[in-house]
Design a protein around this motif. Sequence first.
Motif, PDB file in Angstrom:
ATOM      1  N   ASN A   1      31.182  18.508  60.796  1.00  0.00           N
ATOM      2  CA  ASN A   1      29.730  18.435  60.763  1.00  0.00           C
ATOM      3  C   ASN A   1      29.203  17.084  61.228  1.00  0.00           C
ATOM      4  O   ASN A   1      28.078  16.686  60.907  1.00  0.00           O
ATOM      5  N   ALA A   2      29.996  16.351  62.019  1.00  0.00           N
ATOM      6  CA  ALA A   2      29.587  15.020  62.468  1.00  0.00           C
ATOM      7  C   ALA A   2      28.507  15.096  63.542  1.00  0.00           C
ATOM      8  O   ALA A   2      28.565  15.927  64.446  1.00  0.00           O
ATOM      9  N   VAL A   3      27.533  14.204  63.436  1.00  0.00           N
ATOM     10  CA  VAL A   3      26.539  13.961  64.472  1.00  0.00           C
ATOM     11  C   VAL A   3      26.615  12.478  64.791  1.00  0.00           C
ATOM     12  O   VAL A   3      26.411  11.638  63.912  1.00  0.00           O
ATOM     13  N   VAL A   4      26.937  12.149  66.037  1.00  0.00           N
ATOM     14  CA  VAL A   4      27.232  10.768  66.412  1.00  0.00           C
ATOM     15  C   VAL A   4      26.212  10.269  67.421  1.00  0.00           C
ATOM     16  O   VAL A   4      25.986  10.911  68.455  1.00  0.00           O
TER      17      VAL A   4
ATOM     18  N   PRO B   1      24.656  18.061  58.121  1.00  0.00           N
ATOM     19  CA  PRO B   1      25.229  17.094  59.063  1.00  0.00           C
ATOM     20  C   PRO B   1      25.554  15.766  58.409  1.00  0.00           C
ATOM     21  O   PRO B   1      24.890  15.339  57.454  1.00  0.00           O
ATOM     22  N   LYS B   2      26.575  15.126  58.934  1.00  0.00           N
ATOM     23  CA  LYS B   2      26.907  13.754  58.560  1.00  0.00           C
ATOM     24  C   LYS B   2      26.654  12.887  59.786  1.00  0.00           C
ATOM     25  O   LYS B   2      27.334  13.030  60.802  1.00  0.00           O
ATOM     26  N   PHE B   3      25.691  12.000  59.675  1.00  0.00           N
ATOM     27  CA  PHE B   3      25.273  11.197  60.811  1.00  0.00           C
ATOM     28  C   PHE B   3      26.058   9.885  60.852  1.00  0.00           C
ATOM     29  O   PHE B   3      26.241   9.219  59.825  1.00  0.00           O
ATOM     30  N   PHE B   4      26.484   9.532  62.072  1.00  0.00           N
ATOM     31  CA  PHE B   4      27.213   8.285  62.286  1.00  0.00           C
ATOM     32  C   PHE B   4      26.596   7.520  63.458  1.00  0.00           C
ATOM     33  O   PHE B   4      26.095   8.125  64.409  1.00  0.00           O
ATOM     34  N   ALA B   5      26.669   6.207  63.373  1.00  0.00           N
ATOM     35  CA  ALA B   5      26.310   5.338  64.492  1.00  0.00           C
ATOM     36  C   ALA B   5      27.574   4.687  65.026  1.00  0.00           C
ATOM     37  O   ALA B   5      28.381   4.161  64.255  1.00  0.00           O
TER      38      ALA B   5
ATOM     39  N   LEU C   1      35.857   7.806  68.710  1.00  0.00           N
ATOM     40  CA  LEU C   1      35.176   9.076  68.948  1.00  0.00           C
ATOM     41  C   LEU C   1      36.003  10.252  68.421  1.00  0.00           C
ATOM     42  O   LEU C   1      35.461  11.192  67.826  1.00  0.00           O
ATOM     43  N   LYS C   2      37.305  10.204  68.622  1.00  0.00           N
ATOM     44  CA  LYS C   2      38.164  11.278  68.107  1.00  0.00           C
ATOM     45  C   LYS C   2      38.105  11.333  66.583  1.00  0.00           C
ATOM     46  O   LYS C   2      38.064  12.417  65.985  1.00  0.00           O
ATOM     47  N   PHE C   3      38.117  10.173  65.955  1.00  0.00           N
ATOM     48  CA  PHE C   3      38.032  10.142  64.491  1.00  0.00           C
ATOM     49  C   PHE C   3      36.724  10.749  64.011  1.00  0.00           C
ATOM     50  O   PHE C   3      36.713  11.596  63.103  1.00  0.00           O
ATOM     51  N   LEU C   4      35.613  10.357  64.614  1.00  0.00           N
ATOM     52  CA  LEU C   4      34.315  10.885  64.187  1.00  0.00           C
ATOM     53  C   LEU C   4      34.223  12.382  64.471  1.00  0.00           C
ATOM     54  O   LEU C   4      33.658  13.145  63.670  1.00  0.00           O
ATOM     55  N   ALA C   5      34.773  12.807  65.597  1.00  0.00           N
ATOM     56  CA  ALA C   5      34.742  14.234  65.944  1.00  0.00           C
ATOM     57  C   ALA C   5      35.626  15.070  65.023  1.00  0.00           C
ATOM     58  O   ALA C   5      35.486  16.295  64.986  1.00  0.00           O
ATOM     59  N   SER C   6      36.521  14.438  64.280  1.00  0.00           N
ATOM     60  CA  SER C   6      37.374  15.190  63.363  1.00  0.00           C
ATOM     61  C   SER C   6      36.581  15.745  62.181  1.00  0.00           C
ATOM     62  O   SER C   6      37.048  16.655  61.495  1.00  0.00           O
ATOM     63  N   TRP C   7      35.384  15.203  61.946  1.00  0.00           N
ATOM     64  CA  TRP C   7      34.497  15.776  60.928  1.00  0.00           C
ATOM     65  C   TRP C   7      33.787  16.975  61.554  1.00  0.00           C
ATOM     66  O   TRP C   7      33.081  16.841  62.545  1.00  0.00           O
TER      67      TRP C   7
END
Length: 258
Positions: free
Chosen positions: A64-67, A4-8, A56-62
């Motif tokens: 393996n994103a976990v936001v 996973p790639k974690f984002f805040a 949110l769309k940008f982060l969801a484009s990954w």
Amino acid sequence: MIEPKFFALIIGTEILNRRRSDRHFDFLSRELLDRGYKLSGSFIIEDDPALIVQTLKFLASWPNAVVFTFGGIGSTPDDHTRKAAAIALRDGRLIELPEARRIIGERLKKMEVPNPQYPLKMAELPRGAKLLTNNPVNGMPGFYLDDRYFFTPGFPEMAHPMVREALDRFFPPRQKKLHRKTLTALCRESALIDVMEDLPEGVELSSLPKLYSDGPRVVISVSGEDPRSVEEAFRRFVDALEERRIPYSPGEEDSTRT
């Protein structure tokens, strides 16, 4: 899920105009490190509906994103996150979740809130939402989607227990031994770029240039889970420095569990 790639995603105009200080980045980054993960990115944005949707769309484009999102899930006119999540990650509609309405209704009775029809709007969530309930302040729930998009309030005292709830449920602690070696060289970092470009796979590089009155320095740090790869990367820097007659001093070797 792959690694996973974690984002805040921290939402709050009051942070950007300095009416409040952010406390979410430090909390989440430390919480992840304590569990053997790391934060890949952090975004602070204003309470702008279109901006929230696009982020949110940008982060969801990954894939393996976990936001972890902080702020904007309340019921006042400046709370846009619930709707933005529905637009970015679903079909744009908000649907009342009966369990959320029940929890919020029970809390409102105890709090004797005037105009309870407004707080009840917090039960209107994107399709498929599930609840985060560990809120020791007032019991109002957060929510999550697809087991990897987590939406919490802006108040740290409410949000941070929800983050721990989500991490405990989906990302249990793991033990990873990280090996690190460092050195300080009396040169500019440009003198070592050729070495930086040719490091063993799996080794993470950190290059921190510094400038003092007596000349430039660069602190080189190499780290990774495989001690042999870390040692090989470190040796390449040492060999280059000695061949080029650049003075350097090694730092302390570090081996920690994350």
